[in-house]
Design a protein around this motif. Structure first.
Motif, short mmCIF file in Angstrom:
data_model
loop_
_atom_site.label_atom_id
_atom_site.label_comp_id
_atom_site.label_asym_id
_atom_site.label_seq_id
_atom_site.Cartn_x
_atom_site.Cartn_y
_atom_site.Cartn_z
N UNK A 55 0.67 3.82 -2.91
CA UNK A 55 0.09 5.49 -2.91
C UNK A 55 1.52 6.14 -3.42
N UNK B 94 3.02 10.21 2.25
CA UNK B 94 3.97 9.41 1.44
C UNK B 94 5.23 9.22 1.91
N UNK B 95 5.66 8.04 2.39
CA UNK B 95 7.06 7.83 2.63
C UNK B 95 7.82 7.58 1.83
N UNK B 96 9.10 8.19 1.95
CA UNK B 96 10.09 8.41 0.73
C UNK B 96 10.97 7.10 1.06
N UNK C 93 0.85 -1.23 0.02
CA UNK C 93 0.10 0.09 -0.23
C UNK C 93 0.69 1.28 0.10
N UNK D 179 -2.38 5.56 3.54
CA UNK D 179 -2.04 5.19 1.96
C UNK D 179 -3.25 4.25 1.70
N UNK D 180 -4.03 3.71 2.26
CA UNK D 180 -4.90 2.77 1.77
C UNK D 180 -6.03 3.46 0.90
N UNK E 198 0.88 6.41 8.73
CA UNK E 198 1.29 6.20 7.18
C UNK E 198 0.63 5.39 6.34
N UNK E 199 0.68 4.01 7.09
CA UNK E 199 0.13 2.85 6.57
C UNK E 199 -1.40 3.12 6.21
N UNK E 200 -1.94 3.60 7.20
CA UNK E 200 -3.65 3.74 7.04
C UNK E 200 -3.92 4.70 6.04
N UNK F 53 -2.58 12.43 2.75
CA UNK F 53 -1.84 11.00 2.70
C UNK F 53 -0.40 11.20 2.95
N UNK G 215 12.69 6.96 7.69
CA UNK G 215 11.49 7.37 6.76
C UNK G 215 10.74 8.23 8.00
N UNK H 20 4.18 5.15 11.70
CA UNK H 20 4.32 4.18 10.55
C UNK H 20 2.89 3.61 10.36
#
Ligand SMILES: Nc1ncnc2c1ncn2[C@@H]1O[C@H](COP(=O)(O)OP(=O)(O)OP(=O)(O)O)[C@@H](O)[C@H]1O
Ligand SMILES: Nc1ncnc2c1ncn2[C@@H]1O[C@H](COP(=O)(O)OP(=O)(O)OP(=O)(O)O)[C@@H](O)[C@H]1O
Ligand code: SF4
Ligand code: SF4
Ligand SMILES: [Mg+2]
Ligand SMILES: [Mg+2]
Lengths: 359, 369, 333
Positions: free
Chosen positions: A212, B291-293, A208, B273-274, B269-271, B289, B311, B266
């Motif tokens: 994204x 967005x992790x680099x 995910x 991104x869904x 971020x994960x949530x 959102x 990150x 984390x």
């Protein structure tokens, strides 16, 4: 977006009310892709029509095997000629591709229309460096030296967010992570600034967080180049993120199409209801049960008669509608097409009263 | 079969009736070099200090990115792998170092379901043979014969008893996954470790299997460890969720608490991104959102201190120095972070700030594994 | 990469040592099992038992196998002196043993015959690679067509026909009946290139046929598999010409397994060469070994066997290196 889905006419030119030459950037008319096999003819795509303008994104959704990939490969002319029967028309920027000589389509491929594939690991050649593969994509269509093409490759890799592109350009695909590979695939597809970008499940193989990033990248690039984007997926979340318009496919046909808002807010086809109902959602309170579509996908060799969805449809034969015998047309007129025999008022009522509360 | 009745799903809480307790679990896969004289030059720290508890009758979700050690944890719990550290206590017994022979009777009680319904079934065996194999291997007494027992199992998972003599290739993906589930159920296990059981399936078939797992839990009082990377499925099926990052559990919480008030950056971020299947909320979702680099660092050489710091947009000097311990911040809500997410950061304004801050984190230059 | 090479070199070296031990051990055991005394083979049937015992002692044949092997190994690396009663002979490194029948060390014997065998092998390899791969590619491209079917039937025939059959048949037709090719003795490449080629031609073709068939089938299967790969579809999607797609992208993948098999076959070629050489009367290593077996010249047989085994190890080593060049994924492993 205007769509027809007429099973009776053989050539789209026979369709009334459509110009022989379209004004839309991409205009697919009654596309059919059939594969003769030992067991019979697989009707993978059986009369699909849609249009797509520059700067817009069309999402195609549907179950596995509904003909999404076959449609996109048909547009690119990537089906093996001797083993495939293709009919219908694909107009790209005023040029018809199905009847065009293969050499002409090849020249357009990669330059005017480019594709991003699902699995970035298997879609890149394992023995060539990432850079070499991008350089090649550029040099097929541009007469430039290797050095110039290489600079372009480094540039593109930087554009899609690969850190230290000048160094990574000489890596092999296996030295990249999944997300980086997909970025490299996108860089390759963008090498010639294509006007049409087809992305077949571009994020299905990714996490995910990486998904994204990739969706963000596709969106940015589209804003920048104003290309037309066709995104194929079975993830309704992904289409909702990207698409302006959505086309729902079932058994090689289009069963519903309309704007993204329409399709998510007031879908009218029972199959679309089924898709929405079977999908767990992270943005809602947890429900007790999901509502799966009963039964399993149909055989494409012996399609069910009438509406192909009828063996699985809970509304089949309601009020005496001819689901088993007559193929429903994708009703035209408005900007919302639905291929179902249920009367529109009835569909809207059913959705509002029975379906929506359970979603 | 378990004698416990299935507790009401909403009130299931850890510690009520503990079935499994995992403490400091480690699995380091050695990396060896040299053709004749093998020497260990390093280790893949696939699982590196995982603490978990699972109560009887509950479903614990295990989520995280690819390669964070979910499958390895699952295989350690079902003792298909031997841990290199830590302990596993199942039903009051320490099973950490049990030999294969001593483990055998326990195999009945812990079963695993695998992701790929195609490759995990032997194509040359009939469904009857596949599902009946555990019964025969373990010499389970079957009052009406193995065949009857297998047919009952097939019915239990929604297949027909007539399918007994058919071969796996005659079934669809969802049906094959049902066969895998029937096989896992044959021995009436207490705990089922399901490793991405629906990831390879289409949405509508996925829904069938999810419902089946749900029904079976209710009927048989099963306990699940449910491994997945799809946060929507996990939200639907799990009572509690553990989030893993690079071999460690970074957050554990009851389902609703985790989704509503994630404490670890984390998880946040994960949530975020869904993808949200709602075009009307698209713009908002994008602005908020995170967005992790860059990529997940290599588990061979994880960052010092907090593993997420390369990150993390909230990382400070302390994060590099000190490994955050998993500590309880609210009822049953544990997090391993020095600077957990605060309420203000979960407001729209806070989310937009996080979105911008995360984009500014310099991507780590390490190459992925 | 350096790591990889060093590792491969070490592996190969150890393999060679093991092979030399095993081979030596076998040749030490064979006469024992056959109930003959190896020394008898040296002195001849008419010798008295005392003579035999004396020879055995002088040659060290009464020593335990470990001591004998140590001497042999030393000979391989540094050369050694052989004390055959009245006359002392020096056998220079690499000493593969001493043939009393020919009264020469084995190594020069081998060297004498090597050019013939190499000529035969290299020529055949070029032929079968070119022919087999070409046939495979054409077959795959015309899959299911009449050309494909004919080619595959021929390939099947090629694999199943024994060398002596095809070889003798060819010899009969082209040399003895039609007189298109010379019979006569083998000539050196340097002396008479045309005569050299004419003499070897049948050998090349016969031997190549044996392998080409297998290569055609492998190439075809590999091509058909590769053509279905996602990355080939990607290559087409870039708009590459079909020529480039097949010639560059597909062939690159087909090459890898071919190189592997080729390496193994080069090693095993010696076996094929033995038969071919004897059929066409070519004085190569194959003939040497057959003659040696017939005359019970044990040192020569041992030398040829060991040489062959070492050759196979070497071929595999080279293939492994090639493989690392071809397949970037191997380098990291
Ligand atoms: N070359 C071919 N020959 C015969 N049948 C084919 C061929 N290519 C595709 N098909 C069939 O056509 C149907 C549609 O395939 P397609 O790949 O378009 O599905 P899809 O909608 O993309 O599904 P997925 O979500 O799994 O990718 C499938 O049933 C497939 O088996
Ligand atoms: N047998 C093994 N030897 C060496 N390394 C291994 C082994 N098995 C797993 N690993 C490594 O351990 C790490 C964790 O792997 P694991 O399969 O548990 O991840 P996962 O969270 O299940 O990922 P996914 O979502 O991709 O299934 C990975 O880096 C993997 O490469
Ligand atoms: S036409 Fe009939 S079977 Fe088809 S979707 Fe509509 S109601 Fe269902
Ligand atoms: S400990 Fe520091 S680096 Fe780790 S997640 Fe918390 S704030 Fe970020
Ligand atoms: Mg597809
Ligand atoms: Mg896994």
């Amino acid at each position: 977006m205007a769509t027809t889905n007429s099973p009776t006419t053989t050539g789209p030119l026979a369709q009334p009310g459509r110009l022989p030459q379209p004004s839309a950037f991409l205009d697919v008319r009654d596309l059919r892709v059939h594969f003769p096999t030992d067991d019979g003819v697989v009707k993978a795509v059986d009369g699909v029509s849609f249009t797509l303008e520059r700067g817009r994104t069309l999402g195609i959704v549907g179950e596995s095997g509904s003909g999404k990939s076959v449609t996109s490969l048909g547009i690119l002319g990537l089906h093996r000629r001797g083993h495939t029967r293709i009919s219908g028309e694909v107009w790209l920027d005023g040029e018809e591709l199905v009847s065009a000589p293969p050499e002409r389509v090849r020249r357009l491929r990669g330059r005017k229309m480019a594709m991003i594939f699902q699995d970035p690991l298997t879609a890149m050649h394992p023995y060539f460096t990432v850079g070499a593969q991008i350089v090649e994509a550029y040099r097929v269509h541009h007469r430039v030296s290797r050095a110039v093409a290489r600079r372009r490759a480094v540039d593109l890799l930087g554009r899609v967010g690969i850190p230290q592109p000048a160094r990574r350009v000489d890596d092999h695909p296996h030295q990249f992570s999944g997300g980086m590979r997909q970025r490299a695939m996108i860089a390759m597809a963008l090498a010639n600034d294509p006007d049409l970008l087809i992305a077949d499940e571009p994020t299905t193989a990714l996490d995910v967080t990486v998904q994204a990033q990739i969706l963000d990248l596709i969106r940015d690039l589209q804003d920048e180049y104003r290309s037309a984007v066709l995104i194929i997926t079975h993830d309704l979340g992904v289409v909702a993120e990207l698409a302006d318009d959505i086309l729902v496919m079932y058994a090689g046909r289009c069963v519903e199409e309309g704007s993204a808002q329409t399709l998510f807010r007031r879908p009218e086809h029972p199959y679309t209801w089924g898709l929405l109902g079977s999908m767990p959602r992270v943005d809602r309170a947890a429900r007790d049960r999901l509502v799966p579509i009963k039964g399993s996908p149909p055989s494409l060799i012996n399609l069910p008669t009438g509406c192909a969805f009828h063996p699985r449809c809970p509304h089949q034969g309601r009020d005496g509608i001819p689901c088993r015998t007559e193929v429903p047309d994708l009703a035209q007129g408005s900007d919302h097409g639905v291929a179902c025999h249920l009367p529109p008022t009835e569909r809207r009522r059913t959705f509002a009263e029975d379906i929506a509360p359970a979603l | 079969m378990s004698t416990h009745t299935s507790p009401d799903r909403t009130t299931a809480r850890p510690g009520t009736d503990e079935l499994l307790r995992v403490t400091g679990l480690e699995k380091h896969f050695p990396i060896t070099r040299g053709a004749f004289i093998r020497r260990t030059v390093g280790a893949v720290r696939a699982v590196d200090g995982v603490d978990l508890t699972v109560a009887t009758g509950e479903t614990l979700g295990l989520v995280g990115e690819s390669g964070c050690g979910k499958s390895t944890t699952g295989r350690l719990i079902s003792r298909l792998l031997r841990p290199t550290g830590g302990s596993i206590v199942f039903d009051g017994r320490d099973i950490t170092d049990l030999s294969v022979r001593r483990m055998r009777p326990l195999r009945r009680e812990i079963q695993m379901i695998f992701q790929d319904p195609y490759s995990s079934l032997n194509p040359r065996h009939t469904v009857g043979t596949i599902v009946g194999a555990p019964l025969r291997v373990q010499d389970i007494p079957t009052p009406h014969g193995v065949k009857r027992a297998v047919q009952e199992l097939l019915e239990l998972v929604g297949l027909s008893p007539e399918h007994y003599n058919r071969y796996p290739h005659e079934f669809s993906g969802g049906q094959r996954q049902r066969i895998g589930i029937a096989r896992a159920l044959a021995l009436r296990p207490k705990l089922i470790v399901a490793d991405e059981p629906v990831s390879a399936l289409d949405v509508s078939i996925q829904a069938q299997v999810v419902n089946l797992l749900d029904d079976l839990q209710r009927e048989l009082g099963l306990t699940y460890v449910f491994i997945a990377h799809d946060l929507s499925v996990v939200k639907h099926i799990c009572d509690r969720v553990a989030v893993m990052y690079l071999g460690k559990v970074v957050e554990v919480a009851p389902r609703d608490a985790l989704y509503a008030t994630p404490l670890h950056p984390y998880t946040l971020a994960l949530l975020s991104a869904v993808p949200v299947p709602d075009p009307d909320r698209r713009d908002r979702a994008q602005r908020e959102r995170i967005l992790l680099t860059g990529d997940v660092p290599s588990p061979v050489d994880p960052p010092s201190g907090c593993r997420f710091r390369t990150r993390c947009w909230k990382a400070r000097e302390r994060c590099e120095r000190e490994t955050p311990a998993l500590r309880e911040l609210a009822g049953g809500h544990l997090v391993a972070c020095h600077f957990p997410v605060e309420d203000a950061e979960r407001t729209p304004r806070g989310r937009i700030a996080a979105h911008l801050a995360a984009a500014d984190v310099a991507p780590a230059t390490t190459t992925p594994a | 990469m350096t790591h990889y090479i060093i590792r491969r070199v070490l592996t190969s070296a150890v393999l060679m040592i093991i092979i030399s031990m095993v081979t030596f051990g076998v040749f030490f055991m064979v006469p024992k099992l056959a109930g003959t005394n190896p020394a008898e083979l040296y002195v001849g049937k008419q010798a008295t038992p005392a003579d035999v015992a004396a020879t055995a002692r002088k040659l060290g044949l009464d020593q335990p196998v470990t001591v004998q092997y140590a001497r042999f190994a030393k000979g391989l690396v540094a050369g050694r002196d052989l004390d055959d009663g009245p006359n002392r002979t020096h056998c220079a490194a690499p000493c593969f043993g001493y043939s009393f029948r020919n009264d020469r060390p084995v190594w020069p014997l081998l060297l004498d015959r090597l050019p013939v065998t190499v000529s035969l092998a290299v020529g055949a390899a070029v032929l079968w690679l070119a022919g087999g791969v070409l046939a495979g590619v054409v077959s795959a491209l015309r899959r299911g067509g009449p050309l494909d079917r004919t080619m595959m039937v021929l390939a099947l025939a090629g694999v199943s026909l024994p060398v002596y059959f095809t070889g003798l048949l060819a010899q009969l037709v082209f040399v003895h009946t039609l007189h298109w090719l010379p019979g006569g003795e083998y000539v050196n490449l340097a002396d008479d290139p045309a005569g050299w080629a004419a003499k070897l031609l049948l050998g090349w073709v016969t031997l190549a046929l044996l392998y080409a068939a297998a290569y055609a089938r492998l190439t075809r299967a590999q091509m058909l598999e590769t053509v279905g790969e996602d990355y080939i579809r990607t290559a087409r999607a870039k708009g590459l010409r079909e020529r480039t797609v097949i010639g560059k992208h597909v062939m690159r993948s087909v090459l890898t397994p071919l190189v592997t098999i080729f390496g193994l076959d080069i090693g095993g070629l010696l076996g094929g060469a033995i038969l071919t050489e004897s059929v066409f009367g070519l004085p190569g290593i194959g003939r040497l070994s057959i003659d040696a077996v017939n005359t019970k010249d044990l040192p020569v047989v041992l030398g040829v066997t060991l040489f062959g085994a070492l050759f196979i190890v070497l071929a595999n080593f080279i293939v492994d290196l090639l493989y690392a060049v071809i397949d970037p994924r191997v380098r990291l492993g």
